[in-house]
Design a protein around this motif. Structure first.
Motif, PDB file in Angstrom:
ATOM      1  N   LEU A 110       0.889  -1.163  -0.051  1.00 12.24           N
ATOM      2  CA  LEU A 110       0.071   0.045  -0.071  1.00 12.24           C
ATOM      3  C   LEU A 110       0.890   1.140   0.087  1.00 12.24           C
ATOM      4  CD1 LEU A 110      -2.853   0.825   0.305  1.00 12.24           C
ATOM      5  CD2 LEU A 110      -2.704   1.071   2.810  1.00 12.24           C
ATOM      6  N   ILE A 111       0.647   2.377  -0.953  1.00 13.81           N
ATOM      7  CA  ILE A 111       1.227   3.331  -1.032  1.00 13.81           C
ATOM      8  C   ILE A 111       0.497   4.732  -1.073  1.00 13.81           C
ATOM      9  CG2 ILE A 111       3.061   2.278  -2.344  1.00 13.81           C
ATOM     10  CD1 ILE A 111       2.031   3.796  -4.739  1.00 13.81           C
ATOM     11  N   PRO A 112       1.051   5.679  -0.466  1.00 14.53           N
ATOM     12  CA  PRO A 112       0.088   6.944  -0.216  1.00 14.53           C
ATOM     13  C   PRO A 112       0.038   7.524  -1.667  1.00 14.53           C
ATOM     14  CG  PRO A 112       2.047   7.011   1.172  1.00 14.53           C
ATOM     15  CD  PRO A 112       2.358   6.024   0.408  1.00 14.53           C
ATOM     16  N   ALA A 113      -1.147   8.371  -1.621  1.00  8.32           N
ATOM     17  CA  ALA A 113      -1.685   8.877  -3.139  1.00  8.32           C
ATOM     18  C   ALA A 113      -0.890  10.079  -3.437  1.00  8.32           C
ATOM     19  CB  ALA A 113      -2.930   9.061  -2.815  1.00  8.32           C
ATOM     20  N   ASP A 114      -0.053  10.558  -2.546  1.00  9.35           N
ATOM     21  CA  ASP A 114       0.568  12.077  -2.772  1.00  9.35           C
ATOM     22  C   ASP A 114       2.116  12.022  -3.232  1.00  9.35           C
ATOM     23  OD1 ASP A 114       1.545  11.257  -0.418  1.00  9.35           O
ATOM     24  OD2 ASP A 114       1.216  13.436   0.577  1.00  9.35           O
ATOM     25  N   LEU A 115       2.635  10.718  -3.459  1.00 10.07           N
ATOM     26  CA  LEU A 115       4.024  10.601  -3.882  1.00 10.07           C
ATOM     27  C   LEU A 115       4.373  11.148  -5.282  1.00 10.07           C
ATOM     28  CD1 LEU A 115       4.724   7.124  -2.321  1.00 10.07           C
ATOM     29  CD2 LEU A 115       5.104   9.265  -1.244  1.00 10.07           C
ATOM     30  N   PRO A 116       5.372  11.881  -5.417  1.00 11.01           N
ATOM     31  CA  PRO A 116       5.759  12.424  -6.754  1.00 11.01           C
ATOM     32  C   PRO A 116       6.403  11.456  -7.464  1.00 11.01           C
ATOM     33  CG  PRO A 116       7.499  13.159  -5.059  1.00 11.01           C
ATOM     34  CD  PRO A 116       6.164  12.278  -4.287  1.00 11.01           C
ATOM     35  N   LEU A 117       5.739  10.411  -7.912  1.00 12.21           N
ATOM     36  CA  LEU A 117       6.394   9.290  -8.716  1.00 12.21           C
ATOM     37  C   LEU A 117       6.737   9.676 -10.080  1.00 12.21           C
ATOM     38  CD1 LEU A 117       4.147   6.367  -7.571  1.00 12.21           C
ATOM     39  CD2 LEU A 117       6.273   7.078  -6.480  1.00 12.21           C
ATOM     40  N   ARG A 118       7.679   9.065 -10.613  1.00 12.11           N
ATOM     41  CA  ARG A 118       8.092   9.408 -12.054  1.00 12.11           C
ATOM     42  C   ARG A 118       8.743   8.124 -12.621  1.00 12.11           C
ATOM     43  NH1 ARG A 118      11.817  11.513  -8.725  1.00 12.11           N
ATOM     44  NH2 ARG A 118      13.971  11.069  -9.076  1.00 12.11           N
ATOM     45  N   PRO A 119       8.515   7.856 -13.824  1.00 18.21           N
ATOM     46  CA  PRO A 119       9.047   6.517 -14.572  1.00 18.21           C
ATOM     47  C   PRO A 119      10.718   6.944 -14.971  1.00 18.21           C
ATOM     48  CG  PRO A 119       7.884   7.959 -16.184  1.00 18.21           C
ATOM     49  CD  PRO A 119       7.478   8.568 -14.847  1.00 18.21           C
ATOM     50  N   GLU A 120      11.355   5.941 -14.869  1.00 24.56           N
ATOM     51  CA  GLU A 120      12.884   5.749 -15.480  1.00 24.56           C
ATOM     52  C   GLU A 120      12.681   5.768 -16.880  1.00 24.56           C
ATOM     53  OE1 GLU A 120      16.301   5.962 -16.640  1.00 24.56           O
ATOM     54  OE2 GLU A 120      15.944   6.413 -14.320  1.00 24.56           O
ATOM     55  N   LEU A 121      12.899   6.931 -17.567  1.00 25.08           N
ATOM     56  CA  LEU A 121      12.567   6.652 -19.033  1.00 25.08           C
ATOM     57  C   LEU A 121      13.529   5.873 -19.993  1.00 25.08           C
ATOM     58  CD1 LEU A 121      11.957  10.535 -19.606  1.00 25.08           C
ATOM     59  CD2 LEU A 121      10.254   8.594 -19.241  1.00 25.08           C
ATOM     60  N   GLY A 122      14.603   5.340 -19.418  1.00 28.28           N
ATOM     61  CA  GLY A 122      15.498   4.206 -19.891  1.00 28.28           C
ATOM     62  C   GLY A 122      14.758   2.946 -19.842  1.00 28.28           C
ATOM     63  N   GLU A 123      13.811   2.867 -19.009  1.00 27.35           N
ATOM     64  CA  GLU A 123      13.138   1.565 -18.765  1.00 27.35           C
ATOM     65  C   GLU A 123      11.791   1.459 -19.087  1.00 27.35           C
ATOM     66  OE1 GLU A 123      14.186  -0.973 -15.313  1.00 27.35           O
ATOM     67  OE2 GLU A 123      15.831   0.166 -14.963  1.00 27.35           O
ATOM     68  N   LEU A 124      10.960   2.521 -18.839  1.00 23.43           N
ATOM     69  CA  LEU A 124       9.617   2.789 -18.860  1.00 23.43           C
ATOM     70  C   LEU A 124       9.220   3.805 -19.793  1.00 23.43           C
ATOM     71  CD1 LEU A 124       8.666   2.815 -15.071  1.00 23.43           C
ATOM     72  CD2 LEU A 124       8.786   0.750 -16.692  1.00 23.43           C
ATOM     73  N   ASP A 125       7.978   3.800 -20.462  1.00 28.31           N
ATOM     74  CA  ASP A 125       7.559   4.952 -21.145  1.00 28.31           C
ATOM     75  C   ASP A 125       6.434   5.522 -20.347  1.00 28.31           C
ATOM     76  OD1 ASP A 125       8.667   4.388 -23.413  1.00 28.31           O
ATOM     77  OD2 ASP A 125       7.192   3.093 -24.313  1.00 28.31           O
ATOM     78  N   SER A 126       5.925   4.882 -19.375  1.00 34.79           N
ATOM     79  CA  SER A 126       4.719   5.423 -18.506  1.00 34.79           C
ATOM     80  C   SER A 126       4.552   4.832 -17.194  1.00 34.79           C
ATOM     81  CB  SER A 126       3.650   5.775 -19.316  1.00 34.79           C
ATOM     82  OG  SER A 126       2.891   4.664 -19.593  1.00 34.79           O
ATOM     83  N   ILE A 127       3.784   5.660 -16.302  1.00 34.92           N
ATOM     84  CA  ILE A 127       3.220   4.943 -15.097  1.00 34.92           C
ATOM     85  C   ILE A 127       1.549   5.360 -15.218  1.00 34.92           C
ATOM     86  CG2 ILE A 127       3.119   4.884 -12.630  1.00 34.92           C
ATOM     87  CD1 ILE A 127       6.150   6.204 -12.700  1.00 34.92           C
ATOM     88  N   PHE A 128       0.948   4.441 -14.889  1.00 33.57           N
ATOM     89  CA  PHE A 128      -0.663   4.849 -14.887  1.00 33.57           C
ATOM     90  C   PHE A 128      -1.327   3.981 -13.747  1.00 33.57           C
ATOM     91  CE2 PHE A 128       0.030   1.170 -17.583  1.00 33.57           C
ATOM     92  CZ  PHE A 128      -1.116   0.537 -17.651  1.00 33.57           C
ATOM     93  N   GLU A 129      -2.484   4.520 -13.559  1.00 35.54           N
ATOM     94  CA  GLU A 129      -3.307   3.659 -12.346  1.00 35.54           C
ATOM     95  C   GLU A 129      -4.588   3.493 -13.064  1.00 35.54           C
ATOM     96  OE1 GLU A 129      -3.665   6.311  -8.593  1.00 35.54           O
ATOM     97  OE2 GLU A 129      -1.876   7.282  -9.201  1.00 35.54           O
ATOM     98  N   VAL A 130      -5.116   2.110 -12.497  1.00 38.42           N
ATOM     99  CA  VAL A 130      -6.249   1.552 -12.787  1.00 38.42           C
ATOM    100  C   VAL A 130      -7.324   1.507 -11.567  1.00 38.42           C
ATOM    101  CG1 VAL A 130      -7.772  -0.148 -14.131  1.00 38.42           C
ATOM    102  CG2 VAL A 130      -5.275   0.699 -14.893  1.00 38.42           C
ATOM    103  N   PRO A 131      -8.318   2.035 -11.630  1.00 39.65           N
ATOM    104  CA  PRO A 131      -9.143   1.939 -10.530  1.00 39.65           C
ATOM    105  C   PRO A 131      -9.438   0.203 -10.126  1.00 39.65           C
ATOM    106  CG  PRO A 131     -10.466   3.350 -11.800  1.00 39.65           C
ATOM    107  CD  PRO A 131      -9.356   2.721 -12.535  1.00 39.65           C
ATOM    108  N   LEU A 132      -9.238   0.154  -8.665  1.00 39.18           N
ATOM    109  CA  LEU A 132      -9.277  -1.264  -8.262  1.00 39.18           C
ATOM    110  C   LEU A 132     -10.645  -1.901  -8.579  1.00 39.18           C
ATOM    111  CD1 LEU A 132      -8.044  -3.579  -6.650  1.00 39.18           C
ATOM    112  CD2 LEU A 132      -8.746  -2.397  -4.412  1.00 39.18           C
TER     113      LEU A 132
END
Length: 213
Positions: A110-132
């Motif tokens: 479980l992680i907080p909703a207010d974290l400034p997450l960002r993708p490592e662009l060498g490995e990832l194109d994007s981060i996204f969320e889907v409602p449970l």
């Protein structure tokens, strides 16, 4: 709901495979919003393996990792800048084996909703969320039928905007939904109202019945 999930996962005895294979671990992050979400990544398109595919944060165990939980948290920090101390571990799911012969261990956090997450662009194109609720309500687009050693597995596939969630990630979700939320979902039976897509037979078992627990 999430406290009950924690209780169920803590009481769960996940499958542990007694096979001598390279190891990897992933983190299944549940974002603690008023309406909880699951966080996914999309692998960078240029990668030779899994390029453009949706996955949970994770990767191979390094020699300096004392355990697989450390692997999952380290990879999540490297890939999406998630500080390990901000993850509340809820439990562990059963081992799976990837098509490349890697033993993969999922952890749920479980992680907080207010974290400034960002993708490592060498490995990832994007981060996204889907409602449970997309998964709790089984809003699959279709079901992939994957035959492993002559045994059909019915793996849900979900469409989330431009993203497709399927394969090993969906297998992990099935266990999370069945164990953590007591949903009537299984890899061993076809749903009554879903289109079936047949995929080539897997070259490696995604799990077996051996255990080193």
């Amino acid at each position: 709901m999430l406290e009950k999930l924690h209780e169920r996962l803590q009481a769960h005895a996940p499958r542990r495979l007694g096979l001598s294979l390279p190891q990897a671990a992933v983190l299944i992050p549940i974002v603690a919003r008023p309406e909880p979400t699951l966080l996914f990544t999309r692998r960078a398109a240029h990668l030779k393996q899994h390029g453009g595919q949706v996955a949970f944060p994770g990767g191979k165990r390094e020699p300096d990792d004392p355990d697989l939980l450390t692997t999952a948290l380290r990879e999540a920090q490297e890939e999406i800048a998630l500080p390990p101390r901000r993850v509340r571990l809820l439990g562990r799911l059963g081992d799976l084996i990837s098509l490349h012969g890697i033993r993969v261990t999922p952890f749920v956090g479980l992680i907080p909703a207010d974290l400034p997450l960002r993708p490592e662009l060498g490995e990832l194109d994007s981060i996204f969320e889907v409602p449970l609720t997309v998964f709790l309500d089984d809003q699959r687009s279709h079901t992939d039928v994957i035959t492993v050693n002559g045994r059909p597995l019915y793996v849900p596939s979900y469409q989330a905007g431009e993203h497709v969630i399927w394969g090993l990630s969906s297998m992990m979700l099935v266990e999370l939904l069945a164990v953590g939320f007591e949903r009537p979902i299984s890899l061993d039976r076809a749903p009554d109202d879903s289109r079936l897509h047949y995929r080539p037979e897997a070259r490696q078992p995604v799990f077996d019945d051996s255990s080193d627990a």
